[in-house]
Scaffold this motif. Structure first.
Motif, PDB file in Angstrom:
ATOM      1  N   ALA A  57     -30.229 -60.961 -40.322  1.00 18.68           N
ATOM      2  CA  ALA A  57     -30.151 -60.147 -39.104  1.00 18.68           C
ATOM      3  C   ALA A  57     -30.579 -58.729 -39.462  1.00 18.68           C
ATOM      4  O   ALA A  57     -30.579 -58.335 -40.632  1.00 18.68           O
ATOM      5  CB  ALA A  57     -28.739 -60.155 -38.521  1.00 18.68           C
ATOM      6  N   LEU A  58     -30.930 -57.961 -38.440  1.00 20.95           N
ATOM      7  CA  LEU A  58     -31.369 -56.579 -38.633  1.00 20.95           C
ATOM      8  C   LEU A  58     -30.535 -55.669 -37.757  1.00 20.95           C
ATOM      9  O   LEU A  58     -30.120 -56.056 -36.656  1.00 20.95           O
ATOM     10  CB  LEU A  58     -32.854 -56.438 -38.285  1.00 20.95           C
ATOM     11  N   ILE A  59     -30.275 -54.465 -38.249  1.00 16.68           N
ATOM     12  CA  ILE A  59     -29.402 -53.526 -37.535  1.00 16.68           C
ATOM     13  C   ILE A  59     -30.202 -52.280 -37.156  1.00 16.68           C
ATOM     14  O   ILE A  59     -30.938 -51.719 -37.970  1.00 16.68           O
ATOM     15  CB  ILE A  59     -28.199 -53.099 -38.399  1.00 16.68           C
ATOM     16  N   VAL A  60     -30.044 -51.836 -35.911  1.00 14.86           N
ATOM     17  CA  VAL A  60     -30.568 -50.548 -35.455  1.00 14.86           C
ATOM     18  C   VAL A  60     -29.374 -49.734 -34.970  1.00 14.86           C
ATOM     19  O   VAL A  60     -28.608 -50.208 -34.118  1.00 14.86           O
ATOM     20  CB  VAL A  60     -31.603 -50.704 -34.324  1.00 14.86           C
ATOM     21  N   HIS A  61     -29.197 -48.541 -35.520  1.00 12.36           N
ATOM     22  CA  HIS A  61     -28.045 -47.722 -35.132  1.00 12.36           C
ATOM     23  C   HIS A  61     -28.439 -46.257 -35.046  1.00 12.36           C
ATOM     24  O   HIS A  61     -29.155 -45.731 -35.908  1.00 12.36           O
ATOM     25  CB  HIS A  61     -26.903 -47.882 -36.141  1.00 12.36           C
ATOM     26  N   LEU A  62     -27.996 -45.594 -33.974  1.00  6.77           N
ATOM     27  CA  LEU A  62     -28.091 -44.146 -33.825  1.00  6.77           C
ATOM     28  C   LEU A  62     -26.756 -43.633 -33.316  1.00  6.77           C
ATOM     29  O   LEU A  62     -26.019 -44.370 -32.642  1.00  6.77           O
ATOM     30  CB  LEU A  62     -29.188 -43.755 -32.827  1.00  6.77           C
ATOM     31  N   THR A  63     -26.448 -42.388 -33.599  1.00  3.79           N
ATOM     32  CA  THR A  63     -25.212 -41.815 -33.083  1.00  3.79           C
ATOM     33  C   THR A  63     -25.279 -41.723 -31.563  1.00  3.79           C
ATOM     34  O   THR A  63     -26.362 -41.770 -30.966  1.00  3.79           O
ATOM     35  CB  THR A  63     -24.964 -40.420 -33.679  1.00  3.79           C
ATOM     36  N   ASP A  64     -24.138 -41.570 -30.933  1.00  6.15           N
ATOM     37  CA  ASP A  64     -24.074 -41.546 -29.468  1.00  6.15           C
ATOM     38  C   ASP A  64     -24.376 -40.137 -28.961  1.00  6.15           C
ATOM     39  O   ASP A  64     -23.484 -39.386 -28.562  1.00  6.15           O
ATOM     40  CB  ASP A  64     -22.698 -42.015 -28.995  1.00  6.15           C
ATOM     41  N   ASP A  65     -25.647 -39.793 -28.962  1.00  8.50           N
ATOM     42  CA  ASP A  65     -26.116 -38.493 -28.483  1.00  8.50           C
ATOM     43  C   ASP A  65     -26.924 -38.745 -27.202  1.00  8.50           C
ATOM     44  O   ASP A  65     -27.730 -39.674 -27.150  1.00  8.50           O
ATOM     45  CB  ASP A  65     -27.008 -37.836 -29.544  1.00  8.50           C
ATOM     46  N   PRO A  66     -26.743 -37.939 -26.135  1.00  9.40           N
ATOM     47  CA  PRO A  66     -27.506 -38.155 -24.900  1.00  9.40           C
ATOM     48  C   PRO A  66     -29.007 -38.204 -25.131  1.00  9.40           C
ATOM     49  O   PRO A  66     -29.731 -38.916 -24.429  1.00  9.40           O
ATOM     50  CB  PRO A  66     -27.111 -36.948 -24.038  1.00  9.40           C
ATOM     51  N   LEU A  67     -29.487 -37.470 -26.135  1.00 12.04           N
ATOM     52  CA  LEU A  67     -30.918 -37.465 -26.430  1.00 12.04           C
ATOM     53  C   LEU A  67     -31.410 -38.844 -26.828  1.00 12.04           C
ATOM     54  O   LEU A  67     -32.530 -39.252 -26.484  1.00 12.04           O
ATOM     55  CB  LEU A  67     -31.196 -36.465 -27.563  1.00 12.04           C
ATOM     56  N   TYR A  68     -30.565 -39.610 -27.547  1.00 14.13           N
ATOM     57  CA  TYR A  68     -30.991 -40.910 -28.056  1.00 14.13           C
ATOM     58  C   TYR A  68     -30.941 -42.004 -26.985  1.00 14.13           C
ATOM     59  O   TYR A  68     -31.418 -43.121 -27.233  1.00 14.13           O
ATOM     60  CB  TYR A  68     -30.145 -41.310 -29.252  1.00 14.13           C
TER      61      TYR A  68
ATOM     62  N   MET B 215     -28.391 -54.347 -31.907  1.00 15.33           N
ATOM     63  CA  MET B 215     -28.781 -53.035 -31.402  1.00 15.33           C
ATOM     64  C   MET B 215     -27.542 -52.214 -31.082  1.00 15.33           C
ATOM     65  O   MET B 215     -26.794 -52.530 -30.153  1.00 15.33           O
ATOM     66  CB  MET B 215     -29.654 -53.196 -30.156  1.00 15.33           C
ATOM     67  N   ALA B 216     -27.318 -51.146 -31.859  1.00 17.33           N
ATOM     68  CA  ALA B 216     -26.169 -50.273 -31.637  1.00 17.33           C
ATOM     69  C   ALA B 216     -26.666 -48.905 -31.190  1.00 17.33           C
ATOM     70  O   ALA B 216     -26.465 -47.890 -31.854  1.00 17.33           O
ATOM     71  CB  ALA B 216     -25.333 -50.165 -32.914  1.00 17.33           C
ATOM     72  N   VAL B 217     -27.376 -48.917 -30.077  1.00 13.20           N
ATOM     73  CA  VAL B 217     -27.925 -47.702 -29.479  1.00 13.20           C
ATOM     74  C   VAL B 217     -27.803 -47.836 -27.967  1.00 13.20           C
ATOM     75  O   VAL B 217     -28.063 -48.911 -27.416  1.00 13.20           O
ATOM     76  CB  VAL B 217     -29.413 -47.498 -29.855  1.00 13.20           C
ATOM     77  N   HIS B 218     -27.404 -46.761 -27.294  1.00 15.30           N
ATOM     78  CA  HIS B 218     -27.357 -46.785 -25.841  1.00 15.30           C
ATOM     79  C   HIS B 218     -28.749 -46.526 -25.260  1.00 15.30           C
ATOM     80  O   HIS B 218     -29.602 -45.910 -25.901  1.00 15.30           O
ATOM     81  CB  HIS B 218     -26.407 -45.701 -25.318  1.00 15.30           C
TER      82      HIS B 218
ATOM     83  N   PRO C 120     -27.454 -59.339 -30.053  1.00 14.19           N
ATOM     84  CA  PRO C 120     -26.381 -58.640 -29.348  1.00 14.19           C
ATOM     85  C   PRO C 120     -26.614 -57.126 -29.276  1.00 14.19           C
ATOM     86  O   PRO C 120     -27.216 -56.526 -30.166  1.00 14.19           O
ATOM     87  CB  PRO C 120     -25.137 -58.947 -30.189  1.00 14.19           C
ATOM     88  N   VAL C 121     -26.110 -56.520 -28.203  1.00 16.77           N
ATOM     89  CA  VAL C 121     -26.144 -55.068 -28.023  1.00 16.77           C
ATOM     90  C   VAL C 121     -24.705 -54.575 -28.043  1.00 16.77           C
ATOM     91  O   VAL C 121     -23.862 -55.073 -27.295  1.00 16.77           O
ATOM     92  CB  VAL C 121     -26.829 -54.688 -26.695  1.00 16.77           C
ATOM     93  N   VAL C 122     -24.412 -53.602 -28.914  1.00 17.78           N
ATOM     94  CA  VAL C 122     -23.058 -53.065 -29.026  1.00 17.78           C
ATOM     95  C   VAL C 122     -23.120 -51.551 -28.908  1.00 17.78           C
ATOM     96  O   VAL C 122     -24.173 -50.938 -29.126  1.00 17.78           O
ATOM     97  CB  VAL C 122     -22.408 -53.470 -30.366  1.00 17.78           C
ATOM     98  N   PRO C 123     -22.002 -50.905 -28.563  1.00 19.91           N
ATOM     99  CA  PRO C 123     -22.012 -49.447 -28.459  1.00 19.91           C
ATOM    100  C   PRO C 123     -22.233 -48.791 -29.824  1.00 19.91           C
ATOM    101  O   PRO C 123     -21.799 -49.320 -30.844  1.00 19.91           O
ATOM    102  CB  PRO C 123     -20.607 -49.113 -27.918  1.00 19.91           C
ATOM    103  N   PRO C 124     -22.902 -47.647 -29.861  1.00 28.05           N
ATOM    104  CA  PRO C 124     -23.048 -46.932 -31.130  1.00 28.05           C
ATOM    105  C   PRO C 124     -21.714 -46.339 -31.577  1.00 28.05           C
ATOM    106  O   PRO C 124     -20.792 -46.161 -30.768  1.00 28.05           O
ATOM    107  CB  PRO C 124     -24.063 -45.834 -30.797  1.00 28.05           C
ATOM    108  N   SER C 125     -21.614 -46.067 -32.867  1.00 31.09           N
ATOM    109  CA  SER C 125     -20.412 -45.433 -33.452  1.00 31.09           C
ATOM    110  C   SER C 125     -19.151 -46.233 -33.153  1.00 31.09           C
ATOM    111  O   SER C 125     -18.065 -45.673 -32.987  1.00 31.09           O
ATOM    112  CB  SER C 125     -20.257 -43.994 -32.930  1.00 31.09           C
ATOM    113  N   ASP C 126     -19.278 -47.557 -33.078  1.00 30.94           N
ATOM    114  CA  ASP C 126     -18.136 -48.445 -32.823  1.00 30.94           C
ATOM    115  C   ASP C 126     -18.124 -49.511 -33.916  1.00 30.94           C
ATOM    116  O   ASP C 126     -18.669 -50.606 -33.740  1.00 30.94           O
ATOM    117  CB  ASP C 126     -18.267 -49.077 -31.441  1.00 30.94           C
TER     118      ASP C 126
END
Length: 621
Positions: free
Chosen positions: A304-315, A335-338, A352-358
Motif C-alpha cells: 500500500a502507499l500513503i499520502v499525508h499532509l497536515t490539515d492546513d486550509p491551503l492543502y 489518502m490522508a489529505v482533505h 481508503p480516505v482518512v482525515p489528516p493528522s489522525d
C-alpha cells in the motif's frame, strides 16, 4: 507552433513539467525551446560537472535548452531562497528578449512569470501560466517568509503576472476556484492535473509491478516474509506531517506484520529517525532519497502507499504530486489529505480516505488493508492505475495543454494594446462630442419614463468577468396583475423604440469603454445567466473584451439567431487583425446610418439563450 517553456527547474532536476513535457510537444510537431537555470534543486548546490555561464545553449533531442545563471540555494534560509528565485527572474527576463521569438510561452509557476511578462510587453508574445502553488500563501504557510512587506510585494507580483497571462492553468479544482475568484477571470482559468513521471522511449522501460512480498532491489524492503509494507515516498518536512505516520506505527505495535516505510529526506528526516530509535518503533523503516525511477520500483513493490499532509486550509485545494505517482504504481492508496487530493482517490476507487493528522484512523486503514485478501488489494491498485491512464497521464495532460496553447497563440498582445489606446481616445472624444445629444436624450427619457434615465445591467466581460453595462432606458417598469414585468413589446415606448433603432440608447456605454469593461469592437456582452449555455468552442468569445459593436452586429444586427451570432463572435476572436477591426468600425457606421436590420423588439431579439437552448447545459472539459 513555436513554444517557449520558461521554468526554473528542468532536467536533470526532478520536475514534472520538464523534458518529458518538451519531448511530447515536440513529438506532436511543435518547435520547442526551453529557458531555465543551471541545475541545483533540491540540494541547493550546482550539480557535479556543471559550471554556470551567463548564457549557455544546448540542443537535446531537437529541443533548444537555454540556461541562465542563478544563485543556487534550497535550504531553510528565507533570504537565500528569495535570492535563488530573484536571481533566476532577473537572468531569465533578460534572456527572454534574446531567444528566438516564439508564438506562445508556457510558464511554470508565477515565480518565473516576470520573464514572460517582459516577453509579452516587449515582444508581443502571449503566455500561459501554470500555477502549482498559491502565492504568497505557500511561503507564509511554510514559514519561509514572514516579512509583511515582502509578502505584499510577492502577492502584488503574482497578481500582476496572473492578470497578464492569456490563460491560467492550475492543478486542482479548488485552486482553480481560488485563482478565478482572485483574478475575476473565471473563463481564463482551467484545471489540468499533474501527471507522474513516465519514462520516455530514451529511458529504460519501467518495470512491471512487483508482486507484494517480492524483493525490490537494493533500496527495497528488507524482505521478511509475510510483511505488509506501506510506503510513504517524497519530501519529509513540516508540511508532510510524517509524525502522524510514526504515531500510527506506535498504535500498530500489536500488528507486527505491518511496516511503514518512509522514503526521502527533508527538514524533518533526521529528527524523525531519532524519534523512531528513541521510541523503538521497529515497524518503521527509513530510506534516503532515491531516484524517481527507484522510487517507482519501491512503490510498486509495496502493499500500500500513503499520502499525508497536515490539515492546513491551503492543502485542501492542492494535490501533492505523489498522488499521481501512487495511482500510477498500481497499489492501494491510503489518502490522508482533505480536499481535492482525497476526491481524486475517491473517484479512482483506489483505497481508503482518512482525515489528516489522525493516527488512529490511519492505523485503522492500514490494518484493514493488511487483512484484505491480496487479490482484493490488487483490484484497488488496478482501479487507481486505470484512472491514472484515463485522466491523469502525460498524454491526457498534454492534450489539454496543447489545446490551451493553440488558443493562446492566437492572441495579439500588441493589437490589444493598440485597441485599448484607440478605445480610450475614441470613447473620450465620443462622450465629449455627444454631450449635447446626451443631455437632450436624458431630458426626453426623464419626461417619457421618469428617473433614473440610465439602465444598468450585469453582463459578462472578458474572461467571464462581470461588469455593469450602462445604457439609456427604453422601457417602462409596468407590471401585470401578478406583479411580474410585462413583455418587452408592451413596455417599450415610442421614444424607446427610436433610441434602439438609432442606437442612441447605447451611447452611454462609452463609459464602459473608458473603464476597460468593453471595447469599441468585440463580441456582444451577454447576461451572466447564460454562462452555462455556451459550448466549449463558443467560450472562446470570452478571450476578447466585449464590444459596443462587433462582427455579429454588422453581419445581421438584431435578426441573426444565437447560433449565428456566437459563430461570428468565435470567428472574430480566432482571426484578430487591425484590418478586421477597421472593417467592423466602417460597417458599423454604415449600418447605423442606414438602420439596416434594425428592429426595436422582435421574436429573435426577445429570445434568451437559455430559453432557446432547452437541452441541459453542455459540460466543459
Amino acid at each position: 507552433m513555436k513554444i517557449l517553456l520558461i521554468t526554473q527547474f528542468f532536467d536533470p532536476e526532478p520536475t514534472l513539467k520538464g523534458m518529458a513535457f518538451a519531448r511530447e510537444l515536440t513529438r506532436r510537431g511543435h518547435d520547442v525551446q526551453v529557458l531555465t537555470g543551471f541545475p541545483n534543486y533540491p540540494s541547493g548546490r550546482l550539480y557535479p560537472g556543471w559550471r554556470q555561464r551567463p548564457f549557455a545553449r544546448e540542443s537535446v533531442d531537437g529541443i533548444t535548452v537555454t540556461r541562465v545563471p542563478l544563485y543556487p540555494s534550497h535550504d531553510d534560509s528565507a533570504a537565500r531562497r528569495a535570492l535563488n528565485y530573484a536571481s533566476f527572474v532577473a537572468s531569465a527576463s533578460l534572456a527572454a528578449l534574446l531567444v528566438d521569438r516564439p508564438d506562445v510561452a508556457y510558464v511554470y509557476n508565477p515565480t518565473a512569470g516576470i520573464a514572460a511578462w517582459a516577453l509579452k510587453h516587449l515582444r508581443g508574445v502571449p503566455f500561459v501560466l501554470d500555477v502549482q502553488d498559491l502565492w504568497p500563501e505557500t511561503v507564509t504557510s511554510s514559514g519561509m517568509m514572514r516579512n509583511r512587506v515582502l509578502v505584499r510585494v510577492l502577492g502584488a507580483m503574482t497578481a500582476r503576472v496572473t492578470a497578464a497571462a492569456e490563460h491560467v492553468v492550475t492543478l486542482s479544482p479548488g485552486m482553480t476556484r481560488v485563482v478565478a475568484e482572485r483574478s475575476r477571470r473565471p473563463e481564463a482559468v482551467s484545471t489540468i492535473p499533474n501527471w507522474a513521471h513516465e519514462p520516455s522511449p530514451a529511458e529504460p522501460a519501467a518495470p512491471a509491478p512487483l508482486a507484494p512480498g517480492a524483493p525490490a532491489g537494493r533500496a527495497g524492503r528488507a524482505g521478511r516474509a509475510g510483511r505488509f509494507v506501506a510506503t510513504f515516498a517524497g519530501n519529509v518536512g513540516p508540511a508532510q506531517g510524517v509524525d502522524t505516520l510514526l504515531d500510527a506505527a506506535a498504535l500498530l505495535s500489536d500488528t507486527p506484520d505491518v511496516t511503514i516505510r518512509v522514503v526521502g529526506d527533508g527538514l524533518d528526516a533526521d529528527r524523525l529517525r531519532r524519534r523512531a530509535q528513541v521510541e523503538r518503533l521497529s515497524n518503521v523503516e527509513f530510506t534516503d532519497r532515491v531516484s524517481v525511477e527507484e522510487a517507482a520500483r519501491m512503490q510498486q513493490s509495496s502493499d500500500a502507499l500513503i499520502v499525508h499532509l497536515t490539515d492546513d486550509p491551503l492543502y485542501r485545494v492542492t494535490v501533492p504530486s505523489k498522488t499521481q505517482a501512487c495511482l500510477r504504481a498500481g497499489r492501494p492508496v491510503v489518502m490522508a489529505v482533505h480536499g481535492d487530493a482525497a476526491e481524486l482517490v475517491r473517484r479512482a476507487g483506489a483505497g481508503p480516505v482518512v482525515p489528516p493528522s489522525d493516527p488512529a484512523r490511519l492505523a485503522g486503514a492500514l490494518r484493514d488493508l493488511a487483512r484484505l485478501d491480496p487479490d482484493e488489494r490488487e483490484l484497488l491498485g488496478a482501479a487507481g492505475r486505470r484512472f491514472y491512464d484515463a485522466e491523469l497521464s502525460l498524454r491526457r495532460g498534454v492534450d489539454r495543454f496543447e489545446s490551451i496553447l493553440e488558443r493562446a497563440a492566437c492572441a495579439r498582445p500588441r493589437l490589444d494594446a493598440l485597441k485599448r489606446t484607440a478605445d480610450l481616445v475614441a470613447a473620450a472624444v465620443g462622450l465629449a462630442v455627444s454631450a449635447p445629444v446626451l443631455a437632450v436624450v436624458s431630458a426626453a427619457v426623464a419626461v417619457d419614463l421618469g428617473r433614473p434615465v440610465l439602465f444598468r445591467q450585469e453582463r459578462l466581460g472578458r474572461d467571464g468577468r462581470i461588469f455593469r453595462l450602462v445604457k439609456f432606458r427604453s422601457m417602462s417598469d409596468e407590471r401585470g396583475a401578478d406583479g411580474e414585468l410585462l413583455p418587452d413589446e408592451r413596455r417599450i415606448t415610442r421614444l424607446g423604440a427610436f433610441l434602439r433603432v438609432s442606437s442612441l440608447d447605447e451611447v452611454p456605454s462609452l463609459v464602459n469603454v473608458l473603464r476597460g469593461d468593453m471595447s469599441l469592437v468585440g463580441p456582444r456582452p451577454t447576461l451572466p445567466r447564460y454562462s452555462g449555455w455556451f459550448t466549449d468552442v463558443e467560450r472562446h468569445r470570452f478571450r476578447a473584451r466585449p464590444g459596443a459593436s462587433g462582427l455579429a452586429q454588422v453581419s445581421g444586427r438584431h435578426t441573426s439567431s444565437w447560433d449565428e451570432r456566437l459563430a461570428y463572435d468565435v470567428h472574430y476572436v480566432r482571426h484578430p487583425s487591425l484590418r478586421a477591426e477597421l472593417s467592423i468600425v466602417a460597417r458599423t457606421i454604415s449600418t447605423v446610418l442606414r438602420r439596416s436590420d434594425a428592429v426595436a423588439v422582435d421574436a429573435v431579439s426577445r429570445a434568451h439563450l437559455d430559453h432557446e437552448r432547452a437541452a441541459p447545459p453542455p459540460q466543459s472539459s
